[in-house]
Design a protein around this motif. Structure first.
Motif, PDB file in Angstrom:
ATOM      1  N   ASP A  47       0.842  -1.421   0.060  1.00  0.00           N
ATOM      2  CA  ASP A  47      -0.149   0.167  -0.294  1.00  0.00           C
ATOM      3  C   ASP A  47       0.892   1.947  -0.232  1.00  0.00           C
ATOM      4  N   ALA A  48       2.187   1.376   0.670  1.00  0.00           N
ATOM      5  CA  ALA A  48       2.888   2.502   0.136  1.00  0.00           C
ATOM      6  C   ALA A  48       2.935   2.455  -1.203  1.00  0.00           C
ATOM      7  N   GLY A  49       3.731   1.639  -1.328  1.00  0.00           N
ATOM      8  CA  GLY A  49       4.020   1.767  -3.086  1.00  0.00           C
ATOM      9  C   GLY A  49       2.854   1.887  -3.777  1.00  0.00           C
ATOM     10  N   ASP A  50       1.794   2.094  -3.650  1.00  0.00           N
ATOM     11  CA  ASP A  50       0.429   2.075  -4.030  1.00  0.00           C
ATOM     12  C   ASP A  50      -0.037   3.402  -3.924  1.00  0.00           C
ATOM     13  N   LEU A  51       0.162   4.523  -2.717  1.00  0.00           N
ATOM     14  CA  LEU A  51       0.069   5.275  -2.469  1.00  0.00           C
ATOM     15  C   LEU A  51       1.228   6.602  -2.865  1.00  0.00           C
ATOM     16  N   ARG A  52       2.111   5.831  -2.959  1.00  0.00           N
ATOM     17  CA  ARG A  52       3.316   6.877  -3.690  1.00  0.00           C
ATOM     18  C   ARG A  52       3.375   7.236  -5.031  1.00  0.00           C
ATOM     19  N   SER A  53       2.843   6.015  -5.948  1.00  0.00           N
ATOM     20  CA  SER A  53       2.287   6.391  -6.828  1.00  0.00           C
ATOM     21  C   SER A  53       1.495   6.988  -7.576  1.00  0.00           C
ATOM     22  N   MET A  54       0.343   6.918  -6.360  1.00  0.00           N
ATOM     23  CA  MET A  54      -0.216   8.007  -6.290  1.00  0.00           C
ATOM     24  C   MET A  54      -0.126   9.434  -6.245  1.00  0.00           C
ATOM     25  N   THR A  55       0.351   9.652  -5.045  1.00  0.00           N
ATOM     26  CA  THR A  55       1.517  10.609  -4.725  1.00  0.00           C
ATOM     27  C   THR A  55       2.176  11.936  -5.407  1.00  0.00           C
ATOM     28  N   ASP A  56       2.929  10.998  -6.198  1.00  0.00           N
ATOM     29  CA  ASP A  56       4.008  11.123  -7.183  1.00  0.00           C
ATOM     30  C   ASP A  56       3.235  11.736  -8.881  1.00  0.00           C
ATOM     31  N   CYS A  57       2.222  11.431  -9.315  1.00  0.00           N
ATOM     32  CA  CYS A  57       1.205  10.783 -10.101  1.00  0.00           C
ATOM     33  C   CYS A  57       1.281  12.163  -9.991  1.00  0.00           C
ATOM     34  N   THR A 112      -3.126  -8.981   4.875  1.00  0.00           N
ATOM     35  CA  THR A 112      -4.374  -9.683   4.079  1.00  0.00           C
ATOM     36  C   THR A 112      -4.936  -9.003   3.372  1.00  0.00           C
ATOM     37  N   PRO A 113      -4.019  -9.423   1.661  1.00  0.00           N
ATOM     38  CA  PRO A 113      -4.929  -8.500   0.459  1.00  0.00           C
ATOM     39  C   PRO A 113      -5.548  -8.775  -0.113  1.00  0.00           C
ATOM     40  N   GLY A 114      -6.126  -7.856  -0.409  1.00  0.00           N
ATOM     41  CA  GLY A 114      -8.081  -8.065  -1.537  1.00  0.00           C
ATOM     42  C   GLY A 114      -8.112  -7.026  -1.511  1.00  0.00           C
ATOM     43  N   HIS A 115      -8.936  -6.361  -0.191  1.00  0.00           N
ATOM     44  CA  HIS A 115      -9.762  -4.749  -0.267  1.00  0.00           C
ATOM     45  C   HIS A 115      -8.287  -3.598  -1.006  1.00  0.00           C
ATOM     46  N   THR A 116      -6.903  -4.025  -0.840  1.00  0.00           N
ATOM     47  CA  THR A 116      -6.219  -3.280  -1.281  1.00  0.00           C
ATOM     48  C   THR A 116      -5.119  -4.294  -1.404  1.00  0.00           C
ATOM     49  N   ALA A 117      -4.167  -4.123  -1.606  1.00  0.00           N
ATOM     50  CA  ALA A 117      -2.726  -5.136  -1.576  1.00  0.00           C
ATOM     51  C   ALA A 117      -2.322  -5.035  -0.861  1.00  0.00           C
ATOM     52  N   GLY A 118      -1.730  -4.674  -0.121  1.00  0.00           N
ATOM     53  CA  GLY A 118      -1.159  -4.162   1.297  1.00  0.00           C
ATOM     54  C   GLY A 118      -2.416  -3.523   2.065  1.00  0.00           C
ATOM     55  N   HIS A 119      -3.368  -4.525   2.605  1.00  0.00           N
ATOM     56  CA  HIS A 119      -4.466  -4.368   3.805  1.00  0.00           C
ATOM     57  C   HIS A 119      -4.034  -4.945   4.945  1.00  0.00           C
ATOM     58  N   LEU A 120      -3.970  -4.042   5.496  1.00  0.00           N
ATOM     59  CA  LEU A 120      -3.082  -4.889   6.855  1.00  0.00           C
ATOM     60  C   LEU A 120      -4.441  -5.122   8.479  1.00  0.00           C
ATOM     61  N   CYS A 121      -4.513  -6.442   8.997  1.00  0.00           N
ATOM     62  CA  CYS A 121      -5.639  -6.332  10.398  1.00  0.00           C
ATOM     63  C   CYS A 121      -3.916  -6.510  11.188  1.00  0.00           C
ATOM     64  N   PHE A 122      -4.459  -5.881  12.137  1.00  0.00           N
ATOM     65  CA  PHE A 122      -3.616  -6.527  13.156  1.00  0.00           C
ATOM     66  C   PHE A 122      -4.453  -6.938  14.640  1.00  0.00           C
ATOM     67  N   ALA A 123      -3.651  -7.739  15.029  1.00  0.00           N
ATOM     68  CA  ALA A 123      -4.143  -8.840  16.420  1.00  0.00           C
ATOM     69  C   ALA A 123      -3.349  -8.541  17.405  1.00  0.00           C
ATOM     70  N   ASP A 124      -4.215  -8.376  18.710  1.00  0.00           N
ATOM     71  CA  ASP A 124      -3.396  -8.370  19.714  1.00  0.00           C
ATOM     72  C   ASP A 124      -3.113  -9.613  20.403  1.00  0.00           C
ATOM     73  N   GLU A 125      -1.968  -9.978  21.045  1.00  0.00           N
ATOM     74  CA  GLU A 125      -2.049 -10.956  21.290  1.00  0.00           C
ATOM     75  C   GLU A 125      -2.439 -11.491  22.683  1.00  0.00           C
ATOM     76  N   ALA A 126      -2.435 -10.410  23.671  1.00  0.00           N
ATOM     77  CA  ALA A 126      -2.635 -10.437  25.023  1.00  0.00           C
ATOM     78  C   ALA A 126      -4.364 -10.533  24.714  1.00  0.00           C
ATOM     79  N   THR A 127      -4.893  -9.400  23.849  1.00  0.00           N
ATOM     80  CA  THR A 127      -6.505  -9.968  24.422  1.00  0.00           C
ATOM     81  C   THR A 127      -7.656  -9.945  24.131  1.00  0.00           C
ATOM     82  N   GLY A 128      -6.862 -10.554  22.431  1.00  0.00           N
ATOM     83  CA  GLY A 128      -7.802 -11.277  21.539  1.00  0.00           C
ATOM     84  C   GLY A 128      -8.346 -10.171  20.703  1.00  0.00           C
TER      85      GLY A 128
END
Length: 349
Positions: free
Chosen positions: A116-126, A190-206
């Motif tokens: 997503d950082a790469g796609d964002l860079r291409s958007m902002t450079d363009c 978790t790619p799909g919605h965007t190529a670099g989509h991230l979820c974040f899992a907290d190991e302590a709390t679930g």
């Protein structure tokens, strides 16, 4: 699936915006208003060990959204200047739009996935002009008449704000731990919605910060775009399967309301797309030699197809294209090989 964000769902039903909520000790949900049918983004605020705050997503990049985010931080006894780090689930404007203003006001670092950082860079450079022409050309390649493509893509002036989007300071790959002291959040790619989509899992709390990967009521848009992933729906279905078996106490999505039952919801979303694929395959059989633009008009949408225009029509057509590509990879449709592919169902059963 069990609803846990009751105030959020009530606000949705009443066409309102929910209150700031304490989700856990040291964790709050701050609704940041946005235009369109989704109405708000859930920004999550985390109290950090040693002082300061962390954010998961920031909200839509508009002045009223900025005011709402600041008011939400004030309501929990904080300030935007207290933010030390921002985790961005994905590059869409409603999630990353305020990240630059947060960084300017606080000096916080901003992290996202390299794709997503790469796609964002291409958007902002363009340039806005080049970006507009690129989208027009892509829509034409999906079968849109050029006049319709230009009307839907909008003007370069409407894209000028894209150049002010944040450039991330940090990159997070799958499995990396986020630098938020007092929390044990790990990035889940978790790619799909965007190529670099991230979820974040907290190991302590679930807790599972899901971004737009898994929402309780709607299916997130899975679309193709110029220079993007070749088969984003296949990526998305694989990402759903990958998270389904996680031991999750509660899902904290980017929109709508919190819930329990991640595995059940992933099954529902996979079933939704299989039904959509079946409907599209039937349309390809009934209308052989159709472009994605043509096929979109034969599918069921939330309103009559004649009412679709601008960004909503782009989302619909590019989502149709994503489904066509998955059908093609399964050998169920075949294109004619033209510059604008025309798709027909195969004779496989």
């Amino acid at each position: 699936m069990e609803v846990t964000g009751h105030a959020q769902r009530t606000a949705w039903q009443e066409r309102a915006v929910p209150p700031v909520e304490a989700v856990r000790p040291g964790l709050w949900s701050v609704p940041v208003p946005m235009g369109g049918p989704l109405r708000w983004v859930n920004a999550y605020v985390l109290e950090l060990a040693g002082g300061g705050l962390g954010l998961v997503d920031t909200g839509w990049g508009a002045d009223d959204s900025w005011d709402a985010l600041r008011a939400g931080l004030t309501a929990i006894g904080g300030d935007v200047a207290d933010v030390r780090g921002v985790l961005v689930t994905h590059l869409h404007f409603d999630h990353v739009g305020l990240a630059q203003r947060v960084r300017e006001a606080s000096g916080a670092w901003v992290a996202m996935h390299p794709a997503d950082a790469g796609d964002l860079r291409s958007m902002t450079d363009c340039s806005p002009e080049e970006s507009t022409e690129r989208e027009v050309a892509f829509l034409v390649s999906l079968g849109a008449p050029e006049d319709d493509a230009r009307a839907d893509a909008g003007t370069p002036e409407e894209r000028a704000s894209w150049r002010r989007l944040v450039r991330p300071d940090r990159l997070l790959e799958d499995g990396d731990r986020a630098d938020l002291p007092g929390w044990s959040l790990r990035a889940v790619h978790t790619p799909g919605h965007t190529a670099g989509h991230l979820c974040f899992a907290d190991e302590a709390t679930g807790l599972f910060f899901a971004g737009d990967h898994v929402l309780p009521r709607i299916s997130p848009n899975i679309s193709t775009h110029a220079g993007g992933a070749g088969d984003p729906l296949r990526d998305y279905l694989g990402s759903l399967e990958a998270v389904a078996g996680r031991a999750v106490e509660e899902v904290l999505p980017g929109h709508e309301w919190r819930f329990r039952g991640l595995a059940e919801r992933t099954r529902e979303l996979r079933a939704h797309h299989e039904r959509r694929l079946a409907e599209l395959l039937a349309a390809a059989r009934e209308h052989p030699g159709s472009s994605p633009w043509d096929l979109a008009a034969h599918l069921t949408w939330s309103r009559p197809w004649s009412e679709y225009e601008r960004r909503m029509r782009i989302f619909a057509v590019t989502e149709t294209d994503a489904h066509v590509r998955l059908l093609a990879s399964r050998g169920l449709v075949v294109g004619d090989g033209g510059t604008v592919p025309r798709w027909s169902a195969t004779h496989l059963r």
